[in-house]
Scaffold this active site. Structure first.
Site, PDB file in Angstrom:
ATOM      1  N   LYS A 177     -50.998  67.748   0.034  1.00  8.53           N
ATOM      2  CA  LYS A 177     -51.491  68.374  -1.197  1.00  8.53           C
ATOM      3  C   LYS A 177     -50.841  69.746  -1.364  1.00  8.53           C
ATOM      4  O   LYS A 177     -50.311  70.309  -0.394  1.00  8.53           O
ATOM      5  CB  LYS A 177     -53.016  68.505  -1.127  1.00  8.53           C
ATOM      6  CG  LYS A 177     -53.498  69.332   0.055  1.00  8.53           C
ATOM      7  CD  LYS A 177     -54.990  69.134   0.296  1.00  8.53           C
ATOM      8  CE  LYS A 177     -55.454  70.051   1.413  1.00  8.53           C
ATOM      9  NZ  LYS A 177     -56.773  69.688   1.931  1.00  8.53           N
ATOM     10  N   TYR A 229     -45.536 102.581  -4.734  1.00 12.81           N
ATOM     11  CA  TYR A 229     -46.516 102.960  -5.755  1.00 12.81           C
ATOM     12  C   TYR A 229     -47.655 103.758  -5.138  1.00 12.81           C
ATOM     13  O   TYR A 229     -48.189 103.399  -4.085  1.00 12.81           O
ATOM     14  CB  TYR A 229     -47.084 101.713  -6.439  1.00 12.81           C
ATOM     15  CG  TYR A 229     -46.121 101.111  -7.436  1.00 12.81           C
ATOM     16  CD1 TYR A 229     -45.723 101.818  -8.575  1.00 12.81           C
ATOM     17  CD2 TYR A 229     -45.600  99.836  -7.250  1.00 12.81           C
ATOM     18  CE1 TYR A 229     -44.831 101.266  -9.485  1.00 12.81           C
ATOM     19  CE2 TYR A 229     -44.718  99.276  -8.160  1.00 12.81           C
ATOM     20  CZ  TYR A 229     -44.334 100.002  -9.276  1.00 12.81           C
ATOM     21  OH  TYR A 229     -43.462  99.459 -10.172  1.00 12.81           O
TER      22      TYR A 229
END
Ligand SMILES: *Cc1c(COP(=O)(O)O)cnc(C)c1O
Length: 365
Positions: free
Chosen positions: A35, A262
């Site tokens: 999956k 940042y």
């Protein structure tokens, strides 16, 4: 070829891990969980590598099942494909029957719909019981009804009985043993004439609960090289299949008290060297990775320094003065377990693997 950001995928490691499953569960059939695009590794690649070693593949969505069936048919590979908890309606039943996709029936409504359907070809179903996770699956009463409804239908090729453990990696085995009995006893009581194949074990149960293997085991993460129990012996050690790599794009010196990235989250305590690496959260590296999360530069450890941005991340290479533009950085995989990176980031290898994005090049070995 010019590569900045890529994952290397090792078929040798994948086959090795499947052999370990076989060794741990020698009597059980193996349903390999592919999956979420094979936990991010490429479902059809995994299926091509393993189809001779395992007995089937399982996915979560109808679209995944259909794509896998189409790819395998192209390669002339016949394999069992099982669809886990999906929403069942008349159209889904027709598709599953036409494309020979096994279906998991997790509620009585779906069982009734299936019983009343006319199908082009018989299909195999896996009836799911809720044994304590309270996510999907039928109560004992519903399960019994569903079984009785479907076991006499000519359009049902076969029935499996399955469930899923909630705590298989727990060091105390008693809860898993209890959960396992709920289904195994019910299953045995439903028919004296024949035995219905039983399936409960995920990777953790394959490793930690040998008495719960039954007829089909369902390994996922261990095929991809992570042991969720951390209890496998060295002789059965798994190998990482995916190694996530990126190149160093820049190296610079920063002065004491300079900030990096940042909001300058990371601040240099003294003069330092920072390498900027071509991987960011848009590649699937977790944005919430804290300062100190490990990476490997040319095989040696360094640490994330500064906030991970969309395309770039910064690492402190003050201790690795030879670091240069073009060097390879391993973000996880060979030499650096994804589980260890995950533990710094408040997540697990499963999530790291499945979040690798499309722009990351796949290099298959
Ligand atoms: C994903 C899944 C598995 C595999 O779990 P792992 O922990 O990756 O081994 C097994 N069974 C079901 C129903 C699943 O959804």
């Amino acid at each position: 070829m010019h590569k900045t950001t890529w994952v290397e995928l090792s078929s040798e490691a994948l086959r090795h891990n499947a052999n370990i499953v076989r060794r741990l569960a020698p009597k059980a059939a193996i349903l390999a969980m592919v999956k979420a695009n094979g936990y991010g590794h490429g479902a059809s690649w995994v299926a091509e590598c393993l189809h001779q070693q395992v007995d089937g593949f399982a996915v979560a969505r109808l679209s995944e099942a259909q794509q896998l069936r189409a790819k395998l048919t192209q390669k002339h590979i016949q394999a069992r494909i099982v669809q886990l908890g999906t929403a069942v309606d008349a159209a889904v039943l027709q598709t599953c029957s036409a494309q020979q996709l096994d279906l998991i029936i997790h509620d009585l409504e779906s069982a009734k719909l299936l019983a009343a359907s006319a199908l082009p070809q018989p299909i195999t179903v896996w009836l799911k019981m809720n044994i304590g996770m309270n996510r999907l699956g039928m109560s004992a009463t519903e399960f019994t009804q569903a079984h009785q409804l479907l076991s006499c239908q000519s359009h049902i090729a076969d029935i499996h009985h399955m469930s899923h453990f909630s705590d298989a990696e727990d060091t105390d085995p008693s809860l898993t043993a209890q959960q396992s009995l709920r289904l195994s006893e019910l299953s045995a009581s439903l028919s004296t004439a024949r035995h219905y194949p039983l399936s409960m074990a995920n990777s953790a149960a394959i490793i930690a609960h040998p008495n719960c293997h039954y007829d089909w085991v369902r390994p996922g993460i261990m095929l991809y090289g992570d042991d969720p129990t951390q209890r496998l012996s060295a002789a059965n050690a798994l190998k990482p299949v995916m190694t996530f790599k990126a190149k160093v794009l820049a190296v610079r010196g920063v002065d004491a008290s300079d900030g990096v990235g940042y909001n300058r989250r990371w601040r240099a305590k003294s003069n330092a060297r920072i390498a900027t690496v071509a991987a960011g959260y848009a590649d699937g590296y977790p944005r919430h990775a804290p300062d100190g999360t490990p990476v490997l530069v040319n095989g040696l450890r360094a640490k994330v320094a500064g906030r991970v941005s969309m395309d770039l991340m910064t690492i402190d290479v003050s201790q690795l003065p030879q670091t240069a533009v073009g060097d390879e950085v391993t973000l996880w995989g060979e030499g650096l377990p994804a589980a260890e990176v995950g533990s710094h980031c408040g997540t697990i290898s499963y999530e790291l693997f499945t979040r690798i994005t499309d722009r990351v090049e796949r290099v298959y070995f």
